[in-house]
Structures are given as structure tokens and as C-alpha cells.
Design a protein around this motif. Structure first.
Motif, PDB file in Angstrom:
ATOM      1  N   GLN A 193      20.903   6.411   8.249  1.00 25.16           N
ATOM      2  CA  GLN A 193      19.760   7.188   7.787  1.00 25.16           C
ATOM      3  C   GLN A 193      18.495   6.369   8.021  1.00 25.16           C
ATOM      4  OE1 GLN A 193      20.580   8.310   3.673  1.00 25.16           O
ATOM      5  NE2 GLN A 193      22.730   8.117   4.152  1.00 25.16           N
ATOM      6  N   MET A 194      17.508   6.967   8.674  1.00 26.24           N
ATOM      7  CA  MET A 194      16.269   6.268   8.992  1.00 26.24           C
ATOM      8  C   MET A 194      15.111   6.956   8.276  1.00 26.24           C
ATOM      9  SD  MET A 194      17.280   6.013  12.969  1.00 26.24           S
ATOM     10  CE  MET A 194      18.256   7.492  12.764  1.00 26.24           C
ATOM     11  N   TYR A 195      14.495   6.238   7.361  1.00 26.32           N
ATOM     12  CA  TYR A 195      13.376   6.793   6.607  1.00 26.32           C
ATOM     13  C   TYR A 195      12.076   6.244   7.183  1.00 26.32           C
ATOM     14  CZ  TYR A 195      16.893   8.172   3.204  1.00 26.32           C
ATOM     15  OH  TYR A 195      17.966   8.760   2.594  1.00 26.32           O
ATOM     16  N   ALA A 196      11.181   7.139   7.595  1.00 30.94           N
ATOM     17  CA  ALA A 196       9.901   6.748   8.186  1.00 30.94           C
ATOM     18  C   ALA A 196       8.812   6.796   7.110  1.00 30.94           C
ATOM     19  CB  ALA A 196       9.530   7.677   9.334  1.00 30.94           C
ATOM     20  N   PHE A 197       8.230   5.642   6.822  1.00 33.05           N
ATOM     21  CA  PHE A 197       7.200   5.494   5.799  1.00 33.05           C
ATOM     22  C   PHE A 197       5.822   5.539   6.445  1.00 33.05           C
ATOM     23  CE2 PHE A 197      10.904   4.076   3.805  1.00 33.05           C
ATOM     24  CZ  PHE A 197      10.698   3.824   2.453  1.00 33.05           C
ATOM     25  N   ASP A 198       4.879   6.168   5.789  1.00 29.65           N
ATOM     26  CA  ASP A 198       3.473   6.145   6.189  1.00 29.65           C
ATOM     27  C   ASP A 198       2.677   5.480   5.090  1.00 29.65           C
ATOM     28  OD1 ASP A 198       3.845   7.477   8.584  1.00 29.65           O
ATOM     29  OD2 ASP A 198       3.398   9.444   7.740  1.00 29.65           O
ATOM     30  N   TRP A 199       1.855   4.517   5.461  1.00 30.13           N
ATOM     31  CA  TRP A 199       0.973   3.815   4.516  1.00 30.13           C
ATOM     32  C   TRP A 199      -0.427   4.413   4.579  1.00 30.13           C
ATOM     33  CZ3 TRP A 199       2.577   0.382   0.987  1.00 30.13           C
ATOM     34  CH2 TRP A 199       3.836  -0.156   1.154  1.00 30.13           C
ATOM     35  N   ALA A 200      -1.116   4.385   3.459  1.00 32.14           N
ATOM     36  CA  ALA A 200      -2.494   4.875   3.417  1.00 32.14           C
ATOM     37  C   ALA A 200      -3.274   4.052   2.395  1.00 32.14           C
ATOM     38  CB  ALA A 200      -2.524   6.351   3.020  1.00 32.14           C
ATOM     39  N   LYS A 201      -4.570   3.996   2.604  1.00 30.49           N
ATOM     40  CA  LYS A 201      -5.443   3.364   1.608  1.00 30.49           C
ATOM     41  C   LYS A 201      -5.695   4.362   0.489  1.00 30.49           C
ATOM     42  CE  LYS A 201      -7.620   0.046   4.598  1.00 30.49           C
ATOM     43  NZ  LYS A 201      -8.859  -0.586   5.036  1.00 30.49           N
ATOM     44  N   CYS A 202      -5.835   3.834  -0.703  1.00 25.80           N
ATOM     45  CA  CYS A 202      -6.074   4.714  -1.868  1.00 25.80           C
ATOM     46  C   CYS A 202      -7.525   5.153  -1.921  1.00 25.80           C
ATOM     47  CB  CYS A 202      -5.732   3.985  -3.156  1.00 25.80           C
ATOM     48  SG  CYS A 202      -4.012   3.449  -3.219  1.00 25.80           S
ATOM     49  N   ILE A 242       7.283  18.008   0.740  1.00 21.74           N
ATOM     50  CA  ILE A 242       5.914  17.795   0.277  1.00 21.74           C
ATOM     51  C   ILE A 242       5.513  16.353   0.578  1.00 21.74           C
ATOM     52  CG2 ILE A 242       5.989  19.536  -1.560  1.00 21.74           C
ATOM     53  CD1 ILE A 242       6.494  17.254  -3.546  1.00 21.74           C
ATOM     54  N   PRO A 243       4.216  16.088   0.739  1.00 23.04           N
ATOM     55  CA  PRO A 243       3.763  14.714   0.948  1.00 23.04           C
ATOM     56  C   PRO A 243       3.633  14.008  -0.404  1.00 23.04           C
ATOM     57  CG  PRO A 243       1.912  16.214   1.148  1.00 23.04           C
ATOM     58  CD  PRO A 243       3.129  17.055   0.906  1.00 23.04           C
ATOM     59  N   LEU A 244       4.717  13.420  -0.873  1.00 22.98           N
ATOM     60  CA  LEU A 244       4.765  12.782  -2.190  1.00 22.98           C
ATOM     61  C   LEU A 244       4.424  11.305  -2.051  1.00 22.98           C
ATOM     62  CD1 LEU A 244       5.515  13.112  -5.185  1.00 22.98           C
ATOM     63  CD2 LEU A 244       7.877  12.628  -4.537  1.00 22.98           C
ATOM     64  N   PHE A 245       3.238  10.913  -2.560  1.00 19.76           N
ATOM     65  CA  PHE A 245       2.780   9.533  -2.447  1.00 19.76           C
ATOM     66  C   PHE A 245       3.163   8.709  -3.665  1.00 19.76           C
ATOM     67  CE2 PHE A 245       0.065  11.102   0.936  1.00 19.76           C
ATOM     68  CZ  PHE A 245       0.043  10.023   1.809  1.00 19.76           C
ATOM     69  N   SER A 246       3.337   7.419  -3.425  1.00 18.38           N
ATOM     70  CA  SER A 246       3.603   6.463  -4.494  1.00 18.38           C
ATOM     71  C   SER A 246       2.343   6.284  -5.332  1.00 18.38           C
ATOM     72  CB  SER A 246       3.986   5.114  -3.885  1.00 18.38           C
ATOM     73  OG  SER A 246       2.864   4.526  -3.233  1.00 18.38           O
ATOM     74  N   PRO A 247       2.482   5.644  -6.498  1.00 17.36           N
ATOM     75  CA  PRO A 247       1.286   5.253  -7.237  1.00 17.36           C
ATOM     76  C   PRO A 247       0.476   4.270  -6.387  1.00 17.36           C
ATOM     77  CG  PRO A 247       3.262   5.009  -8.593  1.00 17.36           C
ATOM     78  CD  PRO A 247       3.722   5.300  -7.199  1.00 17.36           C
ATOM     79  N   CYS A 248      -0.795   4.215  -6.627  1.00 18.50           N
ATOM     80  CA  CYS A 248      -1.689   3.360  -5.856  1.00 18.50           C
ATOM     81  C   CYS A 248      -1.639   1.919  -6.359  1.00 18.50           C
ATOM     82  CB  CYS A 248      -3.112   3.903  -5.949  1.00 18.50           C
ATOM     83  SG  CYS A 248      -4.269   3.012  -4.911  1.00 18.50           S
ATOM     84  N   GLY A 249      -1.276   1.005  -5.460  1.00 16.48           N
ATOM     85  CA  GLY A 249      -1.364  -0.425  -5.734  1.00 16.48           C
ATOM     86  C   GLY A 249      -0.630  -0.918  -6.953  1.00 16.48           C
ATOM     87  N   ALA A 250       0.534  -0.392  -7.234  1.00 14.96           N
ATOM     88  CA  ALA A 250       1.277  -0.788  -8.434  1.00 14.96           C
ATOM     89  C   ALA A 250       2.752  -0.932  -8.107  1.00 14.96           C
ATOM     90  CB  ALA A 250       1.088   0.265  -9.523  1.00 14.96           C
ATOM     91  N   ASN A 289       6.880  -3.363  -4.814  1.00 19.31           N
ATOM     92  CA  ASN A 289       5.593  -3.914  -5.228  1.00 19.31           C
ATOM     93  C   ASN A 289       4.567  -3.561  -4.161  1.00 19.31           C
ATOM     94  OD1 ASN A 289       6.658  -5.207  -7.555  1.00 19.31           O
ATOM     95  ND2 ASN A 289       7.525  -6.759  -6.215  1.00 19.31           N
ATOM     96  N   ILE A 290       3.652  -2.679  -4.500  1.00 18.49           N
ATOM     97  CA  ILE A 290       2.666  -2.167  -3.549  1.00 18.49           C
ATOM     98  C   ILE A 290       1.359  -2.937  -3.738  1.00 18.49           C
ATOM     99  CG2 ILE A 290       1.427  -0.117  -2.770  1.00 18.49           C
ATOM    100  CD1 ILE A 290       3.716   1.492  -4.218  1.00 18.49           C
ATOM    101  N   PRO A 291       0.803  -3.491  -2.680  1.00 23.33           N
ATOM    102  CA  PRO A 291      -0.451  -4.245  -2.795  1.00 23.33           C
ATOM    103  C   PRO A 291      -1.601  -3.364  -3.282  1.00 23.33           C
ATOM    104  CG  PRO A 291       0.616  -4.668  -0.693  1.00 23.33           C
ATOM    105  CD  PRO A 291       1.336  -3.522  -1.326  1.00 23.33           C
ATOM    106  N   PRO A 292      -2.570  -3.964  -3.959  1.00 17.97           N
ATOM    107  CA  PRO A 292      -3.733  -3.205  -4.429  1.00 17.97           C
ATOM    108  C   PRO A 292      -4.427  -2.485  -3.275  1.00 17.97           C
ATOM    109  CG  PRO A 292      -3.736  -5.425  -5.348  1.00 17.97           C
ATOM    110  CD  PRO A 292      -2.643  -5.373  -4.327  1.00 17.97           C
ATOM    111  N   GLY A 293      -4.841  -1.256  -3.536  1.00 17.11           N
ATOM    112  CA  GLY A 293      -5.577  -0.477  -2.544  1.00 17.11           C
ATOM    113  C   GLY A 293      -4.711   0.313  -1.581  1.00 17.11           C
ATOM    114  N   PHE A 294      -3.377   0.268  -1.743  1.00 22.07           N
ATOM    115  CA  PHE A 294      -2.479   0.982  -0.831  1.00 22.07           C
ATOM    116  C   PHE A 294      -1.496   1.869  -1.580  1.00 22.07           C
ATOM    117  CE2 PHE A 294      -3.917  -2.568   1.702  1.00 22.07           C
ATOM    118  CZ  PHE A 294      -4.151  -1.981   2.938  1.00 22.07           C
ATOM    119  N   LYS A 295      -1.008   2.874  -0.849  1.00 19.28           N
ATOM    120  CA  LYS A 295       0.048   3.763  -1.321  1.00 19.28           C
ATOM    121  C   LYS A 295       0.885   4.147  -0.099  1.00 19.28           C
ATOM    122  CE  LYS A 295      -2.880   7.855  -0.838  1.00 19.28           C
ATOM    123  NZ  LYS A 295      -3.472   9.003  -1.509  1.00 19.28           N
TER     124      LYS A 295
END
Length: 182
Positions: A173-182, A130-138, A66-72
Motif C-alpha cells: 500500500q502506497m500512501y501519497a502525502f501532500d504538505w502545505a503551509k498553514c 475529502i481533503p482531510l488535513f492534519s492539525p497545523c504544526g502540532a 510530530n509536525i513542524p510549526p507552520g506546516f500541515k
């Protein structure tokens, strides 16, 4: 890169597919997050007299996120630690990929290690293709798939093993996540 949040997942089931529900609240002030996945028994071996089915192992994890609104987010790198031993001309292969349910694209990271190598611990970090981003805020389903294998076709009398299953601190296995504003 600094790590602000660490989420540890230790799987002790023999199932090959696991679903974990995952929500983020209060984490958005952090630009980086690491998820450590430890899979006991995640190892592969090959050699004379070893059944072929033991030469590879794969696992897929599915997370409802569950991704907060405005983030991916995206997964930037995968790091992995374990142990291996390879005879001459025996190869250990590792492949990691992730994708979001409903999207066609997938990001991959892979590596190969060639023998001879005496038994030793190892660690490695790979960037995803590739830099594959999640859907924005969903809400979405994040799928992480891992596979390892030993290939001794170039030396049928040789053997080897690879594992990413140790319960030593930091092994897995260590997965490094990067957050960004949409």
C-alpha cells in the motif's frame, strides 16, 4: 506527481495494531512524500469449504507524527499492488481510510473488482473522499486503516482471493502525502 521522499514500513508482526513514532525534520522542502506499507499475510479468500473468517482481513496502523510549526499535511491518494483471482460473480472489495486522533472526520478510498478474472497482478490508485488535513504544526496521531474482503454470496460455488502482501518491489500500500503551509 513527483515523489521526493519515500518511507518504507515492513510489518512482520501478527498484531493487528501497530504504533510507529514518526518525526519530520528537514523534509519540509519536499511537497510530496510516499509511505509504502507492506503487510505480509494481508490476504483474503472465499469459496466452498473455506472458513468464513478467511474472507476478510483488516489492519490499523497508528503513527505519532510530530509536525513542524507552520506546516500541515494530508494523504492525497492510496495506491496498492497485489494479486487476485475471482470466479464469475465473485467480488473483491478494498477499503482504505485515515483519520487524526481527536477529529470526527475520516477520509476514505475504496474499490471493488468483479470476477471472472484469472490469477493476475494488479495495481490501482484511488483518491481519498475529502481533503482531510492534519492539525497545523502540532503532534498528532495519524490512523491508517485498511480492509480487504472476498464476497461470493452471488456465486456460493465460486471462490477467489486477493492479496496485498507480496514482497515484490512496489507491492503493498502506497500512501501519497501532500504538505502545505498553514
Amino acid at each position: 506527481m513527483g515523489t521526493d521522499v519515500l518511507l518504507l514500513i515492513l510489518l512482520t508482526t501478527t498484531s493487528t495494531q501497530v504504533l510507529v513514532r514518526w518525526s519530520f525534520t528537514g523534509c519540509m522542502g519536499h511537497s510530496h512524500m510516499v509511505v509504502l506499507v507492506v503487510l505480509p499475510g494481508f490476504n483474503a479468500t472465499a469459496g466452498p469449504g473455506v472458513p468464513l473468517f478467511l474472507s476478510s482481513k483488516s489492519c490499523q496502523l497508528s503513527f505519532v507524527v510530530n509536525i513542524p510549526p507552520g506546516f500541515k499535511f494530508r494523504i492525497n491518494t492510496v495506491g496498492y499492488r497485489g494479486r487476485y483471482q475471482l470466479d464469475n460473480k465473485v467480488i473483491a472489495n478494498q477499503k482504505f481510510l485515515y483519520f487524526f486522533q481527536g477529529q470526527i472526520a475520516e477520509a476514505t478510498a475504496r474499490s471493488s473488482i468483479s470476477g471472472p478474472v484469472s490469477g493476475k497482478d494488479y495495481s490501482n490508485f484511488e483518491s481519498f473522499s475529502i481533503p482531510l488535513f492534519s492539525p497545523c504544526g502540532a503532534s498528532t496521531v495519524l490512523n491508517l486503516a485498511s480492509s480487504i474482503g472476498i464476497d461470493n454470496r452471488a456465486n456460493k460455488q465460486g471462490g477467489g482471493y486477493i492479496s496485498i502482501d507480496s514482497l515484490k518491489i512496489g507491492h503493498g500500500q502506497m500512501y501519497a502525502f501532500d504538505w502545505a503551509k498553514c
